[in-house]
Enzyme design. Structure first.
Site, PDB file in Angstrom:
ATOM      1  N   ARG A 229       0.843  -1.183   0.000  1.00  0.00           N
ATOM      2  CA  ARG A 229       0.000   0.000   0.000  1.00  0.00           C
ATOM      3  C   ARG A 229       0.883   1.239   0.000  1.00  0.00           C
ATOM      4  O   ARG A 229       1.944   1.280   0.626  1.00  0.00           O
ATOM      5  CB  ARG A 229      -0.920   0.055   1.230  1.00  0.00           C
ATOM      6  CG  ARG A 229      -1.777  -1.162   1.450  1.00  0.00           C
ATOM      7  CD  ARG A 229      -2.733  -1.422   0.314  1.00  0.00           C
ATOM      8  NE  ARG A 229      -3.794  -0.430   0.202  1.00  0.00           N
ATOM      9  CZ  ARG A 229      -4.715  -0.457  -0.756  1.00  0.00           C
ATOM     10  NH1 ARG A 229      -4.671  -1.396  -1.681  1.00  0.00           N
ATOM     11  NH2 ARG A 229      -5.654   0.457  -0.793  1.00  0.00           N
ATOM     12  N   GLU A 258      -2.415   8.275  -5.901  1.00  0.00           N
ATOM     13  CA  GLU A 258      -2.555   7.560  -7.170  1.00  0.00           C
ATOM     14  C   GLU A 258      -3.675   8.193  -7.986  1.00  0.00           C
ATOM     15  O   GLU A 258      -4.738   8.505  -7.441  1.00  0.00           O
ATOM     16  CB  GLU A 258      -2.855   6.076  -6.907  1.00  0.00           C
ATOM     17  CG  GLU A 258      -1.699   5.350  -6.214  1.00  0.00           C
ATOM     18  CD  GLU A 258      -1.962   3.859  -6.004  1.00  0.00           C
ATOM     19  OE1 GLU A 258      -3.035   3.370  -6.431  1.00  0.00           O
ATOM     20  OE2 GLU A 258      -1.104   3.195  -5.423  1.00  0.00           O
ATOM     21  N   HIS A 277       0.305   0.322 -10.046  1.00  0.00           N
ATOM     22  CA  HIS A 277      -0.551  -0.509  -9.182  1.00  0.00           C
ATOM     23  C   HIS A 277      -1.079  -1.732  -9.954  1.00  0.00           C
ATOM     24  O   HIS A 277      -2.282  -1.943 -10.102  1.00  0.00           O
ATOM     25  CB  HIS A 277      -1.731   0.305  -8.642  1.00  0.00           C
ATOM     26  CG  HIS A 277      -2.241  -0.237  -7.338  1.00  0.00           C
ATOM     27  ND1 HIS A 277      -2.753   0.564  -6.342  1.00  0.00           N
ATOM     28  CD2 HIS A 277      -2.339  -1.506  -6.858  1.00  0.00           C
ATOM     29  CE1 HIS A 277      -3.137  -0.177  -5.310  1.00  0.00           C
ATOM     30  NE2 HIS A 277      -2.901  -1.443  -5.612  1.00  0.00           N
TER      31      HIS A 277
END
Length: 526
Positions: A229, A258, A277
Site C-alpha cells: 500500500r 494515485e 498498481h
C-alpha cells in the site's frame, strides 16, 4: 436485493449475483451527491479502491447490509462508521494473493538486475552492456515486513531461490515464522540485515510512514520493494536515498497518491522502478476477487457467515452447520430475558454447555446480544451489537462448560441490573427444534415464537383456569401452555403462547387477583 457496483469488477462476479436472483446496478461514475443518491436504496455496495466509502455514504444507505471490497485493502472504507451503522465490511484477501506475490518477485528481479533501465537504453539504440552490474539474489537476505498472506507467499518463492529470510511482524507466532523458514526480529534488525526489503502490511495509523529517512539509512546498499500500500514508505526520502547511493535501487507498485503525480521525485531517479498498481492485475486475480466478493454478498443476504468479514463475528464454513441453529436460539433467549428484566440493563452473560461449548461461538454470542438489545429499540444487529454493549457500558461475558445437565447442548442468556438477574436457557431437540427449557430457574418446555405471556402465580387449584378465562374475555386465544413449579403449593411459572397481543387491561385484571404474582407479555417479532 439491490447490489450497487461503483468500481469495475470481473463479469464473473456480477454473474454470481444475478444467478442468485439479485438486481445488479453498475455506476462507475458515481461520486459526491450522485453516490449518496445511488446508494440510498442499495442493499449491498461493491467497490475496489476507486470509491471512498465514507461515514456520509454509509449513513445515506438505510438498507445497506454489506460493503464488499473486491481486493485486499480497505483503507478507502470507514470501517468504524460501517460498524456503527451495522453494515458488514468484507474483502477478498485470497483472490489476488498469488498475483500480488508474483508481481513482488518480478519487481525484486527488476530492480536487482536493472531490467527496465536496460530495456529503455536498448530500445533507444544503446548497447549499454557494461553499464549494468546486477545483484544475484541467491545467498542474500530477504527482509519481509508483514508475514500475512502475500508476505508468506513471497517468502516461500524467494526462499526457494536460496535467500535467507528475516521478518518483522508483531502479529505472527514464532512457530509459524519457523515453518516458513523465517527468523522473526525487530524492525531495526530487519532493516540492518536485509539486502532486499519487501513490504506487505496494510496501511493503518500504525504503519503509515513506517519507512522513513532514518529507516532507509539503516538499509545501506540494499533494495526496497513495495507492492502493498502507498503511504507506508516516505517516497521523497526514498527517492533521495536511491539518488544519493544509500540504496542500490527500489521498486514500487503503490503510492501515497494515485495516479502518481508527474512531479513525483520517484520519476526522476533512474534506479527506481515504478508500475501503476499492477499487483492484482491478472485476469485470474480479477475474476477470483470478483467472485469471492459476490459470494460473500450472497451469503450476507442469506444470513450466512461472511467468511472475510472485517467487522463482524464469523465462523469457519465447515463449522457453520453445527452452530447455525443456535444463532436464532440465542437471539430468542436474549429477547425473552431482557423483556423479563424490570430494571436497567447492566450486564449480559452467555453460557454454553455441552457440545456447543466445543465450537467457535463468537457469532452466537453476538446474536444473543442482538436479541437482548432489539426489544430496547436500539438499531442493532450482529455487526454492531458488541460495540453497542461497549459504548453503553454493558458488561458482556461468555462462559463455556463441557458438561450439560440433561441435554446435549444448552445456551443460556442471563441479563442483570447488578442486583437481580434473569436467565433464559434454550436447547435444540431433533437437531433444529428450538425449545426454551429454563426461565429464571424454572424448568419448562416452551416453544419460542411469536407472542408469549409469562406468568408467576401461586400453585393452587383454579388459577390457570382463571387466567384462561380472563384471556378469553379479552379476545386472546391461547395456542400453547407450559407450566413449571418450585414445590407443590409454592410458586409456579407458566409460559403461554398466544395468537394475539395481550392488552394491558387483561394483565391488570390478572394481577388484581392475589393468586397472580406477575405477568409479562413477550413479543418475539417486534
Amino acid at each position: 436485493m439491490k447490489v450497487l457496483v461503483t468500481d469495475p469488477i470481473s463479469e464473473a462476479g456480477l454473474d454470481v449475483l444475478r444467478d442468485a436472483g439479485h438486481e445488479v446496478v453498475t455506476n462507475y461514475e458515481a461520486e459526491g451527491d450522485d453516490l449518496l443518491a445511488a446508494v440510498a436504496d442499495a442493499n449491498a455496495l461493491i467497490v475496489r479502491s476507486g470509491t471512498e466509502v465514507t461515514r456520509e455514504v454509509l449513513e445515506a444507505a438505510d438498507d445497506l447490509v454489506i460493503v464488499g471490497r473486491a481486493g485486499i485493502g480497505v483503507d478507502n472504507i470507514d470501517i468504524d462508521a460501517a460498524t456503527d451503522e451495522g453494515v458488514i465490511v468484507a474483502n477478498a484477501p485470497e483472490g489476488n494473493v498469488r498475483a500480488a506475490a508474483e508481481h513482488t518477485v518480478a519487481m525484486t528481479f527488476a530492480t536487482a538486475r536493472s531490467i527496465p533501465q536496460a530495456h529503455i537504453r536498448l530500445s533507444g539504440g544503446e548497447w549499454a552492456k557494461g553499464e549494468f552490474l546486477g545483484t544475484e539474489l541467491n545467498g542474500k537476505t530477504l527482509g519481509v515486513v508483514g508475514l500475512g498472506r502475500v508476505g508468506q507467499e513471497v517468502a516461500k518463492k524467494l526462499d526457494s531461490l536460496g535467500m535467507d529470510l528475516v521478518a518483522y511482524d508483531p502479529y505472527i507466532s514464532e512457530e509459524r515464522a519457523e515453518q516458513l523458514g523465517a527468523e522473526l526480529a525487530d524492525l531495526d534488525v530487519v532493516l540492518e540485515r536485509a539486502d532486499v526489503l519487501t513490504i506487505h502490511t496494510p496501511l493503518t495509523p500504525e504503519t503509515e510512514g513506517l519507512i522513513g529517512e532514518a529507516e532507509l539509512a539503516e538499509m545501506e546498499g540494499g533494495y526496497l520493494v513495495n507492492c502493498a500500500r502507498g503511504g507506508i514508505v516516505d517516497e521523497t526520502a526514498l527517492a533521495e536515498a536511491v539518488e544519493d547511493g544509500i540504496l542500490e535501487g527500489a521498486a514500487l507498485d503503490v503510492f501515497g497518491e494515485e495516479p502518481l503525480p508527474a512531479d513525483s521525485p520517484l520519476l526522476d531517479v533512474d534506479d527506481v522502478v515504478v508500475t501503476p498498481h499492477l499487483g492484482a492485475s491478472t485476469e485470474a486475480a480479477q475474476e477470483n476477487v470478483a467472485t469471492s466478493t459476490a459470494e460473500q454478498v450472497v451469503a450476507a443476504f442469506r444470513g450466512e457467515p461472511v467468511l472475510n468479514a472485517l467487522n463482524a463475528p464469523s465462523v469457519d464454513e465447515s463449522a457453520f452447520p453445527r452452530v447455525e441453529p443456535y444463532i436464532h436460539l440465542a437471539e430468542t433467549a436474549g429477547k425473552i430475558a431482557v423483556q423479563l428484566l424490570d430494571s436497567r440493563l447492566e450486564s449480559v452473560e452467555v453460557t454454553y454447555e455441552g457440545d456447543i461449548a466445543e465450537e467457535d461461538v463468537e457469532l452466537v454470542t453476538a446474536s444473543a446480544l442482538k436479541g437482548v438489545f432489539r426489544p430496547l429499540e436500539w438499531q442493532v444487529n450482529a455487526v454492531n451489537a458488541p460495540r453497542i454493549a461497549e459504548e453503553r457500558g454493558i458488561g458482556v461475558s461468555e462462559t463455556k462448560r463441557r458438561q450439560a445437565e440433561d441435554f446435549q447442548s444448552l445456551v443460556t442468556v442471563t441479563v442483570s441490573d447488578g442486583d437481580e438477574s434473569i436467565g433464559v436457557c434454550g436447547t435444540l431437540f431433533a437437531g433444529d427444534d428450538a425449545r426454551i427449557v429454563r426461565i429464571d430457574g424454572y424448568r419448562v418446555d416452551a416453544i419460542p415464537g411469536g407472542k408469549m405471556m409469562i406468568t408467576r402465580n401461586t400453585d393452587e387449584p383454579g388459577v390457570i383456569g382463571h387466567i384462561g378465562s380472563v384471556m378469553g374475555n379479552h379476545g386472546v386465544n391461547i395456542a400453547g401452555m407450559f407450566n413449571a413449579r418450585e414445590t407443590i403449593g409454592g410458586e409456579a411459572l407458566t409460559v403461554y403462547n398466544v395468537d394475539q397481543e395481550v392488552p394491558d387491561a387483561a394483565r391488570e385484571e390478572l394481577e388484581a387477583d392475589d393468586r397472580v404474582i406477575e405477568t409479562k407479555y413477550i413479543s418475539l417479532n417486534g
